[in-house]
Design an enzyme around this catalytic site. Structure first.
Site, short mmCIF file in Angstrom:
data_model
loop_
_atom_site.label_atom_id
_atom_site.label_comp_id
_atom_site.label_asym_id
_atom_site.label_seq_id
_atom_site.Cartn_x
_atom_site.Cartn_y
_atom_site.Cartn_z
N ASP A 27 0.85 -1.20 0.00
CA ASP A 27 0.00 0.00 0.00
C ASP A 27 0.89 1.24 0.00
O ASP A 27 1.97 1.24 0.58
CB ASP A 27 -0.89 0.00 1.25
N THR A 31 -5.07 6.63 0.60
CA THR A 31 -6.37 6.83 1.25
C THR A 31 -6.49 6.01 2.54
O THR A 31 -7.58 5.75 3.01
CB THR A 31 -7.52 6.45 0.29
N ASN A 93 0.73 -4.54 -13.58
CA ASN A 93 1.79 -5.06 -12.70
C ASN A 93 1.32 -6.27 -11.91
O ASN A 93 2.06 -7.25 -11.74
CB ASN A 93 2.28 -3.95 -11.76
N GLY A 96 1.10 -9.10 -14.38
CA GLY A 96 2.45 -9.57 -14.74
C GLY A 96 2.97 -10.53 -13.68
O GLY A 96 3.54 -11.58 -13.99
N LYS A 99 1.09 -13.83 -13.84
CA LYS A 99 1.55 -14.64 -14.97
C LYS A 99 2.88 -15.32 -14.63
O LYS A 99 3.06 -16.51 -14.87
CB LYS A 99 1.72 -13.71 -16.19
N TYR A 139 -12.01 6.97 -12.82
CA TYR A 139 -12.26 5.76 -12.03
C TYR A 139 -13.01 4.73 -12.88
O TYR A 139 -12.57 3.58 -13.01
CB TYR A 139 -13.07 6.14 -10.81
P1 NAD Z 1 -9.84 2.45 0.09
O1 NAD Z 1 -9.58 3.76 -0.54
O2 NAD Z 1 -10.19 2.43 1.56
O3 NAD Z 1 -8.63 1.47 -0.12
C1 NAD Z 1 -7.80 1.49 -1.24
C2 NAD Z 1 -6.37 1.27 -0.78
O4 NAD Z 1 -5.51 1.33 -1.93
C3 NAD Z 1 -5.88 2.35 0.20
O5 NAD Z 1 -5.22 1.76 1.29
C4 NAD Z 1 -4.91 3.18 -0.65
O6 NAD Z 1 -3.91 3.80 0.12
C5 NAD Z 1 -4.39 2.13 -1.61
N1 NAD Z 1 -3.84 2.70 -2.84
C6 NAD Z 1 -4.39 3.66 -3.64
N2 NAD Z 1 -3.58 3.93 -4.69
C7 NAD Z 1 -2.49 3.12 -4.54
C8 NAD Z 1 -1.31 2.93 -5.28
N3 NAD Z 1 -1.05 3.64 -6.39
N4 NAD Z 1 -0.40 2.02 -4.83
C9 NAD Z 1 -0.63 1.31 -3.72
N5 NAD Z 1 -1.74 1.45 -2.96
C10 NAD Z 1 -2.66 2.34 -3.37
O7 NAD Z 1 -11.01 1.75 -0.74
P2 NAD Z 1 -11.83 0.42 -0.45
O8 NAD Z 1 -13.23 0.81 -0.19
O9 NAD Z 1 -11.13 -0.44 0.53
O10 NAD Z 1 -11.79 -0.24 -1.89
C11 NAD Z 1 -10.93 -1.31 -2.22
C12 NAD Z 1 -11.14 -1.69 -3.68
O11 NAD Z 1 -12.50 -2.08 -3.87
C13 NAD Z 1 -10.86 -0.55 -4.64
O12 NAD Z 1 -10.19 -1.04 -5.78
C14 NAD Z 1 -12.24 -0.05 -5.01
O13 NAD Z 1 -12.26 0.51 -6.30
C15 NAD Z 1 -13.07 -1.31 -4.91
N6 NAD Z 1 -14.48 -0.97 -4.63
C16 NAD Z 1 -14.87 -0.58 -3.38
C17 NAD Z 1 -16.19 -0.22 -3.16
C18 NAD Z 1 -16.69 0.22 -1.81
O14 NAD Z 1 -17.88 0.56 -1.68
N7 NAD Z 1 -15.91 0.19 -0.76
C19 NAD Z 1 -17.11 -0.24 -4.22
C20 NAD Z 1 -16.66 -0.62 -5.49
C21 NAD Z 1 -15.34 -1.01 -5.67
#
Ligand code: NAD
Ligand code: UDP
Length: 317
Positions: A27, A31, A93, A96, A99, A139
């Site tokens: 991470d 966020t 990534n 990759g 795979k 997004y």
């Molecule tokens: P969140 O924002 O709490 O968690 C996302 C995590 O990814 C965070 O810890 C953030 O620091 C990390 N992150 C962001 N960009 C990064 C990067 N470039 N490199 C490494 N880490 C990175 O969101 P969440 O609610 O836990 O969602 C998790 C996944 O589920 C996401 O992919 C989101 O799109 C998907 N999702 C969630 C919901 C929801 O309602 N919670 C709905 C649809 C999809």
């Protein structure tokens, strides 16, 4: 697990660690924050790596849960170019790696791939109504491209993929300053502040409690190899945002007033509700926690935390 320190990530890490798995959590804390994973450090099988998934990564793993991506509208719109890079390059990534080491990969896609849907409820066969140049596109289109990559790696390289389309999920460990509707309303209700309804509150969402979501993600990862998805995961009980606001006020026994008059954000979907027939059939899964009970648990958690321990990831909350 990429994005393992986020809202869904900490729950998923916890569940996997408790069943005896070893988890490497990647991470960049955009966020989230390191303190979110503090309780996981008690497990010997837990390893935390600060890493941005836009850069390649190499580990020996059997399974990859790809969660890294800001999920709240205020977060993903803060730096939209970075959001698209995270979704697309992060997926490349992760794929990759899958795979190279022949790992099974589960990708967390979203109901946002349906955009502002014209079909209701939304089945997986619906191809969506996304505005490719609007503020949500970084997004929505990033997630759509990531799905495309999953299926191309599957067809071209035989990578074992699992694609889940997640609908609005809430619960303890949501970032209190993520600007999402449930966290905003609960924070406001507890503080006795006005509840900020965007638009007239007639838009609908279907809210899934986090424990139900984690059950489904693990069931999907463990499902038979030839079931790739995409599969919708969410709670099909649909509520208007106004109904949600009233329920939050009632559950938290707050004196907050629900106020209208704030503009609806551009491209805000008018309605959203998953068709979960496929999840029921293939995973034997359906949500169990009704909204009122899930809100009760979430309000309890919000009351137990100190807001000053949380750094707002962006000014958008
Ligand atoms: P969140 O924002 O709490 O968690 C996302 C995590 O990814 C965070 O810890 C953030 O620091 C990390 N992150 C962001 N960009 C990064 C990067 N470039 N490199 C490494 N880490 C990175 O969101 P969440 O609610 O836990 O969602 C998790 C996944 O589920 C996401 O992919 C989101 O799109 C998907 N999702 C969630 C919901 C929801 O309602 N919670 C709905 C649809 C999809
Ligand atoms: N919303 C609201 N007040 C808020 C935050 C959100 O009325 O303080 C509305 C928002 O306009 C949307 C719904 O609640 O219609 C869900 O918003 P959220 O940001 O949680 O997620 P979305 O489902 O739009 O991705």
């Amino acid at each position: 697990m990429t994005g393992g320190a986020g809202f869904l990530g900490v729950h998923l890490c916890g569940r996997l660690l408790r069943r005896g798995d070893e988890v490497i959590c990647l991470d960049n804390f955009f966020t989230s924050q390191e303190s979110h994973v503090a309780p996981l450090r008690d497990f010997r099988g837990f390893q935390l790596v600060r890493h941005d998934v836009v850069e390649p990564f190499r580990y020996e793993v059997d399974e990859i849960y790809n969660l890294a991506c800001p999920a709240a509208p205020g977060h993903y719109q803060y730096n939209p170019i970075k959001t698209m890079k995270t979704s697309v390059m992060g997926a490349i990534n992760a794929l990759g790696l899958a795979k190279r080491v022949r790992a099974r990969i589960l990708h967390t896609s979203t109901s946002e791939v349906y955009g502002d849907p014209e079909v209701h409820p939304q089945p997986e066969s619906y191809r969506g109504n996304v505005n490719p140049i609007g503020p949500r596109a970084c997004y929505d289109e990033g997630k759509r491209a990531a799905e495309t990559l999953m299926f191309d790696y599957h067809r071209q390289h035989g990578v074992q993929i699992k694609v889940v389309r997640i609908f609005n999920t809430y619960g303890p460990w949501m970032h209190p300053f993520d600007g999402r509707v449930v966290s905003n309303f609960i924070r406001q209700a507890i503080a006795g502040e006005d509840i900020t309804l965007f638009g007239d509150g007639s838009q609908t969402r279907s809210f899934c409690y986090v424990d139900d979501m984690i059950d489904a993600l693990i069931a999907m990862m463990d499902s038979r190899a030839d079931f790739t998805g995409p599969v919708n995961i969410g709670n099909p009980d649909e509520f208007t945002v106004l109904e949600l606001a009233r329920m939050v006020v009632q559950v938290s026994q707050s004196r907050s007033k629900v106020v209208t008059g704030r503009p609806l954000p551009p491209d805000d979907p008018a309605k959203r509700k998953p068709d979960i027939a496929l999840a029921r059939k293939e995973l034997g899964w359906q949500p169990r926690i009704p909204l009122q009970e899930g809100l009760r648990r979430t309000v309890e958690w919000f009351r137990s935390i100190r807001l000053t321990d949380y750094r707002p990831p962006t000014p958008n909350y």
